[in-house]
Scaffold this motif. Structure first.
Motif, PDB file in Angstrom:
ATOM      1  N   LEU A 176     -34.636  84.193 -60.469  1.00  0.00           N
ATOM      2  CA  LEU A 176     -33.536  85.130 -60.679  1.00  0.00           C
ATOM      3  C   LEU A 176     -33.550  85.534 -62.142  1.00  0.00           C
ATOM      4  N   THR A 177     -33.883  86.767 -62.405  1.00  0.00           N
ATOM      5  CA  THR A 177     -33.899  87.246 -63.784  1.00  0.00           C
ATOM      6  C   THR A 177     -32.860  88.334 -63.940  1.00  0.00           C
ATOM      7  N   LEU A 178     -31.867  88.051 -64.719  1.00  0.00           N
ATOM      8  CA  LEU A 178     -30.813  89.038 -64.951  1.00  0.00           C
ATOM      9  C   LEU A 178     -31.247  89.956 -66.085  1.00  0.00           C
ATOM     10  N   LEU A 179     -31.664  91.168 -65.736  1.00  0.00           N
ATOM     11  CA  LEU A 179     -32.096  92.125 -66.748  1.00  0.00           C
ATOM     12  C   LEU A 179     -30.910  92.851 -67.337  1.00  0.00           C
ATOM     13  N   PHE A 180     -29.964  93.229 -66.494  1.00  0.00           N
ATOM     14  CA  PHE A 180     -28.734  93.827 -66.988  1.00  0.00           C
ATOM     15  C   PHE A 180     -27.705  93.816 -65.898  1.00  0.00           C
ATOM     16  N   HIS A 181     -26.447  93.942 -66.304  1.00  0.00           N
ATOM     17  CA  HIS A 181     -25.332  94.115 -65.372  1.00  0.00           C
ATOM     18  C   HIS A 181     -24.612  95.377 -65.781  1.00  0.00           C
ATOM     19  N   THR A 182     -24.255  96.206 -64.863  1.00  0.00           N
ATOM     20  CA  THR A 182     -23.487  97.402 -65.166  1.00  0.00           C
ATOM     21  C   THR A 182     -22.195  97.354 -64.398  1.00  0.00           C
ATOM     22  N   SER A 183     -21.082  97.319 -65.100  1.00  0.00           N
ATOM     23  CA  SER A 183     -19.783  97.306 -64.433  1.00  0.00           C
ATOM     24  C   SER A 183     -19.369  98.732 -64.147  1.00  0.00           C
ATOM     25  N   ILE A 184     -19.139  99.045 -62.889  1.00  0.00           N
ATOM     26  CA  ILE A 184     -18.711 100.365 -62.474  1.00  0.00           C
ATOM     27  C   ILE A 184     -17.530 100.206 -61.564  1.00  0.00           C
ATOM     28  N   PRO A 185     -16.823 101.265 -61.215  1.00  0.00           N
ATOM     29  CA  PRO A 185     -15.612 101.125 -60.417  1.00  0.00           C
ATOM     30  C   PRO A 185     -15.825 100.303 -59.160  1.00  0.00           C
ATOM     31  N   ALA A 186     -14.751  99.600 -58.714  1.00  0.00           N
ATOM     32  CA  ALA A 186     -14.861  98.660 -57.595  1.00  0.00           C
ATOM     33  C   ALA A 186     -15.387  99.325 -56.342  1.00  0.00           C
ATOM     34  N   TYR A 187     -15.023 100.588 -56.105  1.00  0.00           N
ATOM     35  CA  TYR A 187     -15.443 101.225 -54.869  1.00  0.00           C
ATOM     36  C   TYR A 187     -16.944 101.469 -54.852  1.00  0.00           C
ATOM     37  N   ALA A 188     -17.596 101.466 -56.041  1.00  0.00           N
ATOM     38  CA  ALA A 188     -19.024 101.764 -56.101  1.00  0.00           C
ATOM     39  C   ALA A 188     -19.877 100.509 -56.099  1.00  0.00           C
ATOM     40  N   GLY A 189     -19.277  99.337 -56.144  1.00  0.00           N
ATOM     41  CA  GLY A 189     -20.043  98.108 -56.127  1.00  0.00           C
ATOM     42  C   GLY A 189     -20.524  97.722 -57.520  1.00  0.00           C
ATOM     43  N   SER A 206     -10.990  94.497 -62.929  1.00  0.00           N
ATOM     44  CA  SER A 206     -10.909  95.124 -64.241  1.00  0.00           C
ATOM     45  C   SER A 206     -10.341  94.122 -65.233  1.00  0.00           C
ATOM     46  N   ILE A 207     -10.702  94.285 -66.511  1.00  0.00           N
ATOM     47  CA  ILE A 207     -10.167  93.429 -67.565  1.00  0.00           C
ATOM     48  C   ILE A 207     -10.166  94.209 -68.870  1.00  0.00           C
ATOM     49  N   GLU A 208      -9.112  94.015 -69.663  1.00  0.00           N
ATOM     50  CA  GLU A 208      -9.052  94.648 -70.971  1.00  0.00           C
ATOM     51  C   GLU A 208      -8.445  93.700 -71.986  1.00  0.00           C
ATOM     52  N   LEU A 209      -8.898  93.835 -73.213  1.00  0.00           N
ATOM     53  CA  LEU A 209      -8.352  93.047 -74.318  1.00  0.00           C
ATOM     54  C   LEU A 209      -7.084  93.728 -74.812  1.00  0.00           C
ATOM     55  N   LEU A 226      -5.881  91.473 -66.674  1.00  0.00           N
ATOM     56  CA  LEU A 226      -6.935  91.695 -65.690  1.00  0.00           C
ATOM     57  C   LEU A 226      -6.365  91.866 -64.295  1.00  0.00           C
ATOM     58  N   ASN A 227      -7.143  92.496 -63.443  1.00  0.00           N
ATOM     59  CA  ASN A 227      -6.826  92.652 -62.032  1.00  0.00           C
ATOM     60  C   ASN A 227      -7.823  91.818 -61.257  1.00  0.00           C
ATOM     61  N   TYR A 228      -7.317  90.864 -60.494  1.00  0.00           N
ATOM     62  CA  TYR A 228      -8.189  89.866 -59.875  1.00  0.00           C
ATOM     63  C   TYR A 228      -7.969  89.796 -58.379  1.00  0.00           C
ATOM     64  N   ARG A 229      -9.066  89.721 -57.633  1.00  0.00           N
ATOM     65  CA  ARG A 229      -8.998  89.569 -56.178  1.00  0.00           C
ATOM     66  C   ARG A 229      -8.850  88.085 -55.856  1.00  0.00           C
TER      67      ARG A 229
END
Length: 362
Positions: free
Chosen positions: A15-28, A307-310, A322-325
């Motif tokens: 498992l090689t994590l090259l990058f993570h992209t956070s996008i809106p929840a509906y888009a996965g 979602s999370i914000e400082l 944050l908004n948590y499921r």
């Protein structure tokens, strides 16, 4: 290929994590993962198929690995994770092969970029938990109103203790609501206790009766929303007020708890999967940049966070919204999962009250 062979070589799965992209929840969530397989008897097509399946499994693990680990009992972890991973392709919105081919170690390797249906996967994990009778009990706090304490503190505390005994017999964790308590109830049971002794005469005899009434109200700790109420009353004869009230209290409390337990269990089952707003406080951070790094770490790895914000940073204390499921305890479990702690940081809970969590990075 035999199942034993697949399992043997799955240990080679990278498992090689090259990058993570956070996008809106509906888009996965978009991730990149690699999968490998041994090549047996020169069967490249079969090796490609297994490597691709492993890459898909890797994408799912990157997307919701913390959820799978944190929301599953140890004894059922393998069962649930296997079920989720087996149907991984059905929870990938899309994927494309970035690279494939034979390696120098005579393995077949496939690298994919995939978009995972995080919401769907979380629902799937939760459904498996329900099917396996998984249930983590919610934290409970029992408090007595001031009026009851003023009128008869001994009887009121007696009723509270009986209720706590019933809660603990059913394996519910009970916490006080003191200001310095690190863990406080996710639900609160409020008690009102009224006691009265009456005397009368019958055919020259002096008769004494002791009446006890208990009202209980079940609320959420964070917003005090009333979820259920229950009440009971009993009158017993006897000159000894304390003995009669103890006997009456046990019977009333047992009846009230049986009624509240149904509502509490239902409320817990419904709300532990719902999205909620949470406040996260982290103490003793070294810098504002470290607080920003926390945001990225949580965005990238904790699948339950939508979602999370400082919000603020001042003198080492950072506040996040944050908004948590899920339920706050589940968020804590995700933070403590090996998937998160190995990639980012370990933490210790300083305080958890309702939807407010305070931690310290270790």
């Amino acid at each position: 290929m035999r199942i034993q062979t697949i399992r043997k070589y799955f240990n080679l799965f990278i498992l090689t994590l090259l990058f993570h992209t956070s996008i809106p929840a509906y888009a996965g969530k978009v991730v990149v993962a690699k999968g490998v397989s041994d090549i047996q008897d020169g069967k490249m097509a079969q090796a490609y198929k297994v490597a691709l399946a492993n890459a898909k499994r890797g994408a799912i693990e990157q997307a919701v690995g913390t959820i799978i680990e944190s929301r599953t009992l140890v004894e059922n972890f393998q069962m649930v994770s296997d079920q989720v991973f087996t149907s991984a392709s059905g929870r990938l919105k899309s994927f494309q092969i970035l690279e494939e081919g034979k390696t120098e170690d005579n393995l077949y390797q496939v690298t994919i970029q995939a978009e995972a249906d995080v919401d769907g996967l979380i629902q799937q994990v939760d459904s498996f938990q329900k099917a396996l009778k998984w249930q983590k009990k919610p934290r409970i706090t029992v408090i007595i109103d001031d009026f009851s304490v003023e009128k008869d503190s001994i009887s009121a505390e007696q009723v509270r203790n009986y209720l706590i005994d019933n809660l603990q017999d059913d394996k519910f964790p009970v916490y006080d609501l003191a200001p310095d308590t690190k863990l406080r109830g996710g639900f609160v049971i409020h008690l009102n206790v009224a006691k009265q002794q009456d005397e009368s005469e019958y055919q020259g005899m002096k008769l004494t009766s002791n009446a006890l009434a208990i009202n209980a109200r079940l609320t959420r700790a964070d917003d005090q929303k009333i979820l259920a109420t229950a009440s009971g009353a009993k009158t017993l004869p006897g000159a000894s007020s304390s003995r009669s009230s103890r006997k009456a209290a046990k019977k009333i409390v047992k009846s009230i708890w049986q009624e509240l337990r149904k509502e509490l269990t239902q409320a817990w089952e419904n709300e532990q999967y719902a999205a909620r707003s949470m406040g996260l406080f982290i103490e003793d951070l070294e810098s504002h940049q470290q607080a920003k790094d926390v945001v990225q770490a949580i965005k990238q790895t904790l699948a339950g966070v939508k979602s999370i914000e400082l919000v603020s940073y001042d003198k080492g204390l950072a506040e996040f919204q944050l908004n948590y499921r899920g339920w706050p305890e589940q968020f804590v479990d995700e933070l403590h999962s090996s998937v998160f702690s190995q990639r980012h940081f370990s933490s210790k809970v300083q305080r958890l009250a309702g939807n407010q969590l305070t931690i310290k990075i270790q």
